[in-house]
Write an enzyme that holds these catalytic residues in place. Structure first.
Site, PDB file in Angstrom:
ATOM      1  N   THR A  13      11.595 -12.423 -21.498  1.00 51.71           N
ATOM      2  CA  THR A  13      10.841 -13.169 -20.599  1.00 51.71           C
ATOM      3  C   THR A  13       9.452 -13.588 -20.831  1.00 51.71           C
ATOM      4  O   THR A  13       8.996 -12.706 -22.186  1.00 51.71           O
ATOM      5  CB  THR A  13      10.565 -12.529 -19.224  1.00 51.71           C
ATOM      6  N   GLY A  14       9.029 -14.551 -20.809  1.00 50.30           N
ATOM      7  CA  GLY A  14       7.645 -14.953 -21.224  1.00 50.30           C
ATOM      8  C   GLY A  14       7.440 -15.146 -22.798  1.00 50.30           C
ATOM      9  O   GLY A  14       6.982 -14.563 -23.327  1.00 50.30           O
ATOM     10  N   SER A  15       8.753 -15.787 -23.226  1.00 50.62           N
ATOM     11  CA  SER A  15       8.746 -15.917 -24.746  1.00 50.62           C
ATOM     12  C   SER A  15       8.850 -17.188 -25.305  1.00 50.62           C
ATOM     13  O   SER A  15       9.322 -17.382 -26.296  1.00 50.62           O
ATOM     14  CB  SER A  15      10.341 -15.389 -24.887  1.00 50.62           C
ATOM     15  N   THR A  16       7.670 -18.076 -24.797  1.00 50.98           N
ATOM     16  CA  THR A  16       7.318 -19.155 -25.458  1.00 50.98           C
ATOM     17  C   THR A  16       6.373 -19.178 -26.677  1.00 50.98           C
ATOM     18  O   THR A  16       6.272 -20.071 -27.165  1.00 50.98           O
ATOM     19  CB  THR A  16       6.983 -20.294 -24.326  1.00 50.98           C
ATOM     20  N   GLY A  20       6.252 -12.272 -27.082  1.00 49.23           N
ATOM     21  CA  GLY A  20       7.846 -12.617 -26.665  1.00 49.23           C
ATOM     22  C   GLY A  20       8.432 -13.586 -27.630  1.00 49.23           C
ATOM     23  O   GLY A  20       9.638 -13.467 -27.891  1.00 49.23           O
ATOM     24  N   SER A 136       1.196  -1.376 -22.475  1.00 51.82           N
ATOM     25  CA  SER A 136       0.005  -1.672 -23.222  1.00 51.82           C
ATOM     26  C   SER A 136      -0.816  -0.439 -23.345  1.00 51.82           C
ATOM     27  O   SER A 136      -0.534   0.597 -22.779  1.00 51.82           O
ATOM     28  CB  SER A 136      -1.021  -2.706 -22.578  1.00 51.82           C
ATOM     29  N   TYR A 149      -5.312  -4.897 -14.604  1.00 55.80           N
ATOM     30  CA  TYR A 149      -4.511  -4.898 -15.557  1.00 55.80           C
ATOM     31  C   TYR A 149      -4.007  -3.582 -15.975  1.00 55.80           C
ATOM     32  O   TYR A 149      -2.888  -3.273 -16.120  1.00 55.80           O
ATOM     33  CB  TYR A 149      -5.080  -5.641 -16.798  1.00 55.80           C
TER      34      TYR A 149
END
Length: 258
Positions: A13-16, A20, A136, A149
């Protein structure tokens, strides 16, 4: 060690961009059939073309329940799920309204919960699967200027540990990967602004950021996305069969503990 994921289907996911995209490239290079995900169809398709190896792009906003459901339907059966999608923004705690907390919670935590809940049962049925959460170092080293976050990333790490225990003995492993400061698009944008203001190179601005904000760093520089992706690919591999419920640090030594 040669990692072979031939015949396995992996969703990142979120791999553009950033970590990712690097993870998607690494998994594809290892032979996996990779699904690239982003919020927009054009960027998802462009990233899939960059990954190559027959990767396909699926547009879906995983920060919503509807977007997760659409992605689940479009992706089909998976062997590997990398819950990489995430956001961050600096904000003073007393000025951080509920909407910022909620947005971080939905994207950083609930996307992983919803997708893992949807895809894990088929992995269990198959007797093999890999689920990775992007945590993280901020999960352990909560930043005072991004408490929201840090809390969301601590939740990701806890979720990975709990889900690993829930899936004990099934052949499905669940781990979290913990990057430190990494030269992703957001980091580079910040570094470029700093470099312009102070008349230095972007590389030096990144090094200076780490020195000022993560003084316990041992590598004393931001990591490259590919360095983090290498740990992700390993965690998704057959060779990582005895690694589960773990917090795998790729933080450059920022977290000062044994």
């Amino acid at each position: 060690m040669k990692i072979d994921l031939s015949g396995r289907t992996a969703l990142v996911t979120g791999s553009t961009a950033g970590i990712g995209l690097a993870a998607a490239k690494g998994l594809a290079a290892a032979g996996a059939n990779v699904i690239v995900n982003g919020r927009k169809q054009d960027t998802a398709k462009a990233a899939a073309a960059e990954v190559g190896h027959g990767a396909r792009g699926i547009a879906a906003d995983v920060g919503t329940a509807q977007g997760c459901a659409a992605l689940v339907e479009a992706a089909g059966r998976l062997d590997v799920l990398v819950n990489n999608a995430g956001i961050y923004q600096g904000a003073e705690f007393f000025e951080t309204e509920d909407d910022i907390w909620e947005r971080h919670w939905q994207i950083n935590v609930m996307s992983a919960v919803r997708l893992s809940r949807a895809f894990a049962p088929a992995m269990v049925e198959n007797g093999w699967g890999r689920i990775v959460m992007l945590g993280s170092e901020s999960a352990f080293n909560i930043p005072a200027d991004m408490i929201h976050y840090g809390v969301s990333k601590a939740a990701d790490v806890a979720f990975a540990r709990g889900l690993a225990k829930r899936l004990a003995g099934t052949g499905v492993t669940v781990n979290s990967v913990l990057p430190g400061p990494t030269r992703s698009e957001g980091f580079l944008s910040m570094a470029r602004d700093k470099a312009e203001q102070e008349g230095k190179s972007v590389e030096q601005a990144g090094i200076d950021f780490v020195a000022a904000n993560r003084p316990t760093s041992i590598i004393r520089r931001p990591a490259e996305p590919g360095e983090v992706a290498s740990m992700i690919v390993y965690a998704c591999s057959p060779e990582a069969s005895a690694t589960t419920g773990a917090s795998l640090r790729v933080d450059g030594g920022v977290v000062d503990s044994l």
